[in-house]
Design an enzyme around this catalytic site. Structure first.
Site, PDB file in Angstrom:
ATOM      1  N   LYS A   1     -31.851  20.765  17.761  1.00  0.00           N
ATOM      2  CA  LYS A   1     -31.598  21.339  16.344  1.00  0.00           C
ATOM      3  C   LYS A   1     -30.816  20.530  15.395  1.00  0.00           C
ATOM      4  CE  LYS A   1     -30.819  25.777  14.162  1.00  0.00           C
ATOM      5  NZ  LYS A   1     -30.177  27.202  14.273  1.00  0.00           N
TER       6      LYS A   1
ATOM      7  N   ARG B   1     -31.455  31.157   5.132  1.00  0.00           N
ATOM      8  CA  ARG B   1     -29.845  31.647   5.052  1.00  0.00           C
ATOM      9  C   ARG B   1     -30.022  32.731   3.813  1.00  0.00           C
ATOM     10  NH1 ARG B   1     -26.664  26.141   6.491  1.00  0.00           N
ATOM     11  NH2 ARG B   1     -27.453  26.044   8.606  1.00  0.00           N
TER      12      ARG B   1
ATOM     13  N   LYS C   1     -22.351  23.299   9.880  1.00  0.00           N
ATOM     14  CA  LYS C   1     -22.587  23.403  11.274  1.00  0.00           C
ATOM     15  C   LYS C   1     -22.638  22.199  11.987  1.00  0.00           C
ATOM     16  CE  LYS C   1     -24.827  28.099  10.602  1.00  0.00           C
ATOM     17  NZ  LYS C   1     -25.923  28.974  11.143  1.00  0.00           N
TER      18      LYS C   1
ATOM     19  N   GLU D   1     -30.209  15.648  24.845  1.00  0.00           N
ATOM     20  CA  GLU D   1     -30.182  16.989  24.725  1.00  0.00           C
ATOM     21  C   GLU D   1     -31.269  17.724  25.459  1.00  0.00           C
ATOM     22  OE1 GLU D   1     -28.017  19.158  23.892  1.00  0.00           O
ATOM     23  OE2 GLU D   1     -26.707  18.131  22.233  1.00  0.00           O
TER      24      GLU D   1
ATOM     25  N   LYS E   1     -36.465  21.163  15.600  1.00  0.00           N
ATOM     26  CA  LYS E   1     -36.134  21.951  14.513  1.00  0.00           C
ATOM     27  C   LYS E   1     -35.550  21.248  13.614  1.00  0.00           C
ATOM     28  CE  LYS E   1     -34.322  26.135  13.041  1.00  0.00           C
ATOM     29  NZ  LYS E   1     -33.829  27.445  13.385  1.00  0.00           N
TER      30      LYS E   1
ATOM     31  N   SER F   1     -37.899  27.044   6.934  1.00  0.00           N
ATOM     32  CA  SER F   1     -38.075  27.864   5.872  1.00  0.00           C
ATOM     33  C   SER F   1     -38.133  26.915   4.479  1.00  0.00           C
ATOM     34  CB  SER F   1     -36.787  28.717   5.549  1.00  0.00           C
ATOM     35  OG  SER F   1     -35.548  27.984   5.531  1.00  0.00           O
TER      36      SER F   1
ATOM     37  N   TYR G   1     -43.889  29.750   8.908  1.00  0.00           N
ATOM     38  CA  TYR G   1     -44.094  30.917   7.997  1.00  0.00           C
ATOM     39  C   TYR G   1     -45.442  31.012   7.391  1.00  0.00           C
ATOM     40  CZ  TYR G   1     -39.049  30.905   8.695  1.00  0.00           C
ATOM     41  OH  TYR G   1     -37.795  30.760   9.194  1.00  0.00           O
TER      42      TYR G   1
HETATM   43  C1  PBG Z   1     -29.405  30.405  13.326  1.00  0.00           C
HETATM   44  C2  PBG Z   1     -31.006  30.331  12.811  1.00  0.00           C
HETATM   45  C3  PBG Z   1     -31.179  29.192  11.759  1.00  0.00           C
HETATM   46  C4  PBG Z   1     -32.881  29.189  11.428  1.00  0.00           C
HETATM   47  C5  PBG Z   1     -33.213  29.715  12.753  1.00  0.00           C
HETATM   48  N1  PBG Z   1     -32.143  30.214  13.477  1.00  0.00           N
HETATM   49  C6  PBG Z   1     -30.439  28.611  10.470  1.00  0.00           C
HETATM   50  C7  PBG Z   1     -29.171  28.195  10.788  1.00  0.00           C
HETATM   51  O1  PBG Z   1     -28.975  27.509  11.891  1.00  0.00           O
HETATM   52  O2  PBG Z   1     -28.218  27.965  10.034  1.00  0.00           O
HETATM   53  C8  PBG Z   1     -33.349  28.443  10.491  1.00  0.00           C
HETATM   54  C9  PBG Z   1     -34.883  28.987  10.273  1.00  0.00           C
HETATM   55  C10 PBG Z   1     -35.263  28.468   8.895  1.00  0.00           C
HETATM   56  O3  PBG Z   1     -34.767  27.635   8.178  1.00  0.00           O
HETATM   57  O4  PBG Z   1     -36.652  28.770   8.929  1.00  0.00           O
HETATM   58  N2  PBG Z   1     -29.182  29.987  14.482  1.00  0.00           N
END
Ligand code: PBG
Length: 349
Positions: A222, A232, A244, A260, A275, A301, A340
Site C-alpha cells: 500500500k 479521505r 503516512k 512485503e 493499492k 478513489s 467504485y
Molecule cells: C485507510 C484507507 C485508505 C483507503 C482505504 N483504506 C486511505 C488512507 O490510507 O489514507 C483509500 C481508498 C481509496 O482512496 O479509495 N487505511
C-alpha cells in the site's frame, strides 16, 4: 512521402527491398492480424477476460445521515445509512456482485487518539456487518482493519510521545479489532495499515478465538499515494497533520513490494493486495510473479474521480475507459479488483 507513382509501386511490390529486409523473422505467411479478423476470433483468442466475479464493491456507511449523500469528489458514490446500504447491496447482487468492502464514517465525538471505538462491538461496522449478513447471507464481506476512521489525528495507528505511529501497540489493537469484526460477520479481514508483523498477530488471535476460517487479505503493498484524496473526503477523516510516509510505501519502490508480500505470505495471509492499481500495474505484475497467493488490486478513489471528471466533461468514453483499465489490472496478474465502478461495470457486461 511516396507521392511519386513509380516509387509507390516499387514499395507495394516489394521489389525495392533487399531479401534480408523482406522477411524480418520467420516464414512469410505469418500474419498476426488474422487473429484480429473479427469479434468472434478475437474473443476466442483473448488472453484475459474481465468478469463479474472479479468485481468487489467498496461502500461507505454513515449513521448520522438519512438515506444517502453523494460524495462531492466522487460523483455517483455515496455515504449510505443502513437502509440505503442494504438497497445498494441488493441491487449489486442482482447485477452479480457479491463481495463488498465496508468503510465507516465515524462521528467526531467518537474519535480519540487511540481509536478505541474500533474495538466497540456495537460500533457502526460490527452493526452493519450483522445486518448485512442477516439479510444477505450469501455476501462475502471485507472489513478494513486500520485505525484512521477512528483516531482523532487521522493516522492509521496510535502515536508515541514523538508522534511516531507506534507499530507494536497498533498491531495489538488491530488484532483485537479483527476479532470484533470477524465475530460480527466479516468473512475477510483486510489490514490496510501497513504496520509490520500485523498479519501474524491477527492470524494468531483469530485462531485462538476459534475463527480459523476467517480470511486475511493483507494490503502488502500500500503506497503513500495522492490518489487517496477523495476517499479521505468521503470518510471526512482527513489527516490533521503530516502524512503516512513512515508506514505506507514510497511510490519509487517495487522490490520493496515483493519483500512485503513475502513477509505477509510467511505470516499467514490468504490473499494479498496492491493499492492503488492503475499507476502500480508493474507492482501487481511483479508481486504476482513472486507469490502463490491470489492478489487483489484496489482501484482507489482518485482513479475513480479522474475518470468520472473526464467522463462528465465528455472528454472520455467512461465505459470503454473503465473496461480497458479493469482488464489491464487483471492482465497484470490480479484475481480481483476493488473498484467504485463495480456496479456500473457489472451493468455494462
Ligand atoms: C485507510 C484507507 C485508505 C483507503 C482505504 N483504506 C486511505 C488512507 O490510507 O489514507 C483509500 C481508498 C481509496 O482512496 O479509495 N487505511
Amino acid at each position: 512521402m511516396y507521392n511519386c507513382p513509380d516509387e509507390l509501386s516499387k514499395v507495394l511490390s516489394g521489389s525495392n527491398m533487399h531479401n534480408n529486409q523482406k522477411f524480418l523473422s520467420g516464414f512469410d505467411g505469418i500474419r498476426p492480424r488474422r487473429l484480429r479478423l473479427n469479434t468472434t476470433i478475437r474473443n476466442l483468442c483473448s488472453e484475459n477476460t474481465l468478469q463479474k466475479k472479479h468485481l468487489i464493491s467498496p461502500l461507505f456507511i454513515q449513521d448520522s445521515v438519512k438515506g444517502k449523500i453523494e460524495i462531492n469528489s466522487m460523483p455517483g458514490c455515496f455515504r449510505h445509512d443502513i437502509d440505503s446500504l442494504l438497497r445498494e447491496i441488493e441491487e449489486s447482487m442482482h447485477l452479480g456482485i457479491n463481495i463488498f468492502a465496508l468503510f465507516p464514517v465515524i462521528k467526531n465525538e467518537l474519535k480519540c487518539p487511540n481509536g478505541t471505538e474500533a474495538l466497540n462491538q456495537d460500533s457502526l461496522i460490527p452493526q452493519t456487518l450483522q445486518k448485512i449478513k442477516e439479510k444477505f447471507p450469501g455476501t462475502v464481506l471485507i472489513a478494513d482493519l486500520a485505525l484512521d476512521p477512528y483516531t482523532s489525528h487521522g493516522q492509521d495507528g496510535v502515536l508515541d510521545e514523538n508522534n511516531y505511529v507506534d507499530n507494536d501497540r497498533t498491531v495489538k489493537i488491530l488484532s483485537e479489532m479483527a476479532i470484533v469484526h470477524a465475530q460480527a460477520g466479516a468473512d475477510i479481514l483486510a489490514p490496510s495499515d501497513m504496520m509490520d508483523r500485523r498479519v501474524q498477530a491477527i492470524r494468531k488471535n483469530l485462531d485462538q478465538n476459534n475463527l480459523i476460517n476467517k480470511l486475511i487479505l493483507s494490503y502488502s503493498a500500500k503506497y503513500a499515494s495522492a490518489f487517496y484524496g477523495p476517499f479521505r473526503d468521503a470518510l471526512i477523516s482527513g489527516l490533521k497533520s503530516g502524512d503516512k510516509k513512515t508506514y505506507q510505501m514510497d511510490f519509487s519502490n517495487s522490490k520493496e513490494a515483493i519483500k512485503e508480500a513475502k513477509l505477509d505470505e510467511e505470516e499467514g495471509a490468504d490473499m494479498l493486495m496492491v493499492k492503488p492499481a492503475l499507476s502500480y500495474l508493474d507492482v501487481i505484475y511483479q508481486v504476482s510473479q513472486n507469490t502463490k497467493l491470489p492478489i487483489l488490486a484496489y482501484s482507489v478513489s482518485g482513479e475513480y474521480s479522474m475518470i468520472k471528471a473526464a467522463a462528465l466533461n465528455g472528454w472520455l468514453d467512461e465505459k470503454q475507459i473503465v473496461l480497458e483499465i479493469l482488464t489491464s489490472v487483471i492482465r497484470a496478474g490480479a484475481s480481483g479488483i476493488l473498484t467504485y465502478h463495480a456496479k456500473q461495470a457489472a451493468q455494462w457486461f
